[in-house]
Design a protein around this motif. Structure first.
Motif, PDB file in Angstrom:
ATOM      1  N   GLY A  85      23.615 -19.426  19.972  1.00 26.82           N
ATOM      2  CA  GLY A  85      22.867 -20.672  19.839  1.00 26.82           C
ATOM      3  C   GLY A  85      23.376 -21.815  20.683  1.00 26.82           C
TER       4      GLY A  85
ATOM      5  N   SER B 128      20.024 -21.641  26.182  1.00 25.67           N
ATOM      6  CA  SER B 128      18.647 -22.133  26.293  1.00 25.67           C
ATOM      7  C   SER B 128      17.726 -21.606  25.198  1.00 25.67           C
ATOM      8  CB  SER B 128      18.074 -21.726  27.659  1.00 25.67           C
ATOM      9  OG  SER B 128      18.121 -20.310  27.812  1.00 25.67           O
ATOM     10  N   SER B 129      18.185 -20.638  24.408  1.00 26.79           N
ATOM     11  CA  SER B 129      17.313 -20.031  23.405  1.00 26.79           C
ATOM     12  C   SER B 129      17.232 -20.819  22.105  1.00 26.79           C
ATOM     13  CB  SER B 129      17.793 -18.604  23.101  1.00 26.79           C
ATOM     14  OG  SER B 129      19.132 -18.613  22.634  1.00 26.79           O
ATOM     15  N   GLY B 130      18.003 -21.910  21.999  1.00 32.76           N
ATOM     16  CA  GLY B 130      17.916 -22.755  20.815  1.00 32.76           C
ATOM     17  C   GLY B 130      19.060 -22.557  19.849  1.00 32.76           C
TER      18      GLY B 130
ATOM     19  N   ARG C 292      21.242 -22.229  16.207  1.00 32.56           N
ATOM     20  CA  ARG C 292      21.169 -21.394  15.025  1.00 32.56           C
ATOM     21  C   ARG C 292      22.083 -21.978  13.953  1.00 32.56           C
ATOM     22  NH1 ARG C 292      22.088 -15.685  16.447  1.00 32.56           N
ATOM     23  NH2 ARG C 292      22.135 -15.382  14.193  1.00 32.56           N
TER      24      ARG C 292
ATOM     25  N   ASP D 161      23.648 -17.439  24.512  1.00 29.97           N
ATOM     26  CA  ASP D 161      22.317 -17.568  23.905  1.00 29.97           C
ATOM     27  C   ASP D 161      22.331 -17.047  22.470  1.00 29.97           C
ATOM     28  OD1 ASP D 161      21.261 -18.697  26.185  1.00 29.97           O
ATOM     29  OD2 ASP D 161      20.384 -16.824  26.932  1.00 29.97           O
TER      30      ASP D 161
ATOM     31  N   SER E 167      24.897  -7.689  22.780  1.00 29.04           N
ATOM     32  CA  SER E 167      24.944  -8.723  23.815  1.00 29.04           C
ATOM     33  C   SER E 167      26.144  -8.529  24.735  1.00 29.04           C
ATOM     34  CB  SER E 167      24.992 -10.109  23.174  1.00 29.04           C
ATOM     35  OG  SER E 167      23.764 -10.412  22.544  1.00 29.04           O
TER      36      SER E 167
END
Length: 304
Positions: free
Chosen positions: A114, A117-119, A121, A111, A133
């Motif tokens: 990028g 599911s967070s989109g 970058r 995540d 992380s």
């Protein structure tokens, strides 16, 4: 997250074209091919099994057993189906055998970069973000129990994603089901991962090659082949490419010239996981480990 290099399914060793059935599963497609004259099971029969396994192993279906485990912040034992225990222990075996180059708990890092599911970058995260992380990851913090079947995590935020072995695991179990139905000569495929019973010839497409262009053909005899590659997902920042395959040891995308690895093995699940691990390790460390584990692998490197 692993993307399989599509294997071009060619004819079997018969001169006549095989017959086939297929459908959708695990965010991709599946197919079964048999030689003319062989009994072809109904697609619904196979789909039913795949749907049942997906309801356990999926990380995108919110009600799957895996998703329910992921959303729980409890560090107590959580009951799960035995199939999930089997897949997790298979993944942990690969993690141990590949010097920690394989890890099913990398969701926070995926995540962060990028690729989850967070989109998307357009710039790499900071070293501080990567360290934070990484602290939420680690397959060693995931524990299994058989009686009764359950999983436990040491870190409340720990999440698992078994997609790097789930397709291969499903192929192995489908093959056992077909054999029990007295079918012994067939070619199974899920998302480009292939399992052959009997003799079947397949072709491998090189990374970035035009569709239909085969780089190499090989004969599979009661074997499976799985491929992992870096050619599908990436982003560019300041002239540097960041691939979607992450090295669990660094928390960052791999940066070596290896573009894809295909592993041939008697187990589709092991071929699936080993292919990802060898890709993470790269052309030098990967070849050393492949020799140590007696793995048959096909390597494609990017042109410099």
């Amino acid at each position: 997250m692993r993307f399989a290099l599509l294997l071009l399914l060619l004819c079997g060793c018969s001169r006549e074209s095989p017959t086939s059935v297929g459908g959708h599963t695990m965010g991709t497609t599946w197919s079964l091919r048999v030689h003319p004259g062989s009994h072809l099971p109904p697609a619904a029969e196979i789909q039913q099994k795949l749907d049942a396994w997906e309801s356990i192993l999926s990380h995108w279906q919110p009600e799957s057993a895996l998703s329910r485990f992921n959303t729980s912040s409890s560090t107590d034992w959580i009951s799960v189906p035995p199939e999930l225990i089997e897949v997790v222990e298979l993944a942990q075996r690969i993690s141990t055998e590949t010097n920690h180059a394989f890890d099913i708990t990398l969701a926070p890092l995926i995540d962060l970069w990028g690729f989850g599911s967070s989109g998307r970058r357009n710039a790499p995260p900071s070293s501080e973000e990567i360290t934070a992380s990484k602290a939420l990851c680690g397959w060693q913090h995931l524990h299994t129990r058989h009686d009764p079947p359950a999983l436990r995590k040491d870190i409340p935020a720990l999440r698992i994603n078994v997609s790097a072995v789930a397709e291969g695991w499903a192929l192995d179990h489908l093959a056992k089901h077909l054999e029990s139905s007295d079918l012994h000569d067939f070619l199974l495929e899920i998302g480009g991962e292939v399992l052959a019973h009997g003799e079947w010839r397949v072709g491998i497409q090189a990374p970035a090659a035009p569709p239909g262009e085969t780089a190499q053909t090989l004969l599979l005899r009661d074997q499976s082949i799985a491929t992992s590659g870096v050619y599908r997902q990436h982003f560019m920042a300041d002239g540097k490419e960041y691939a979607h395959i992450l090295d669990p040891r660094t928390g960052s995308p791999i940066a070596h010239p290896l573009a894809s690895v295909s592993v041939i093995h008697s187990s589709a699940a092991l071929a699936d996981g080993y292919a990802t691990a060898l890709l993470v390790l790269g052309p030098l460390e990967g070849r050393t480990l492949a020799a140590k584990l007696s793995l048959q692998a096909i390597w494609f490197e990017r042109k410099k």
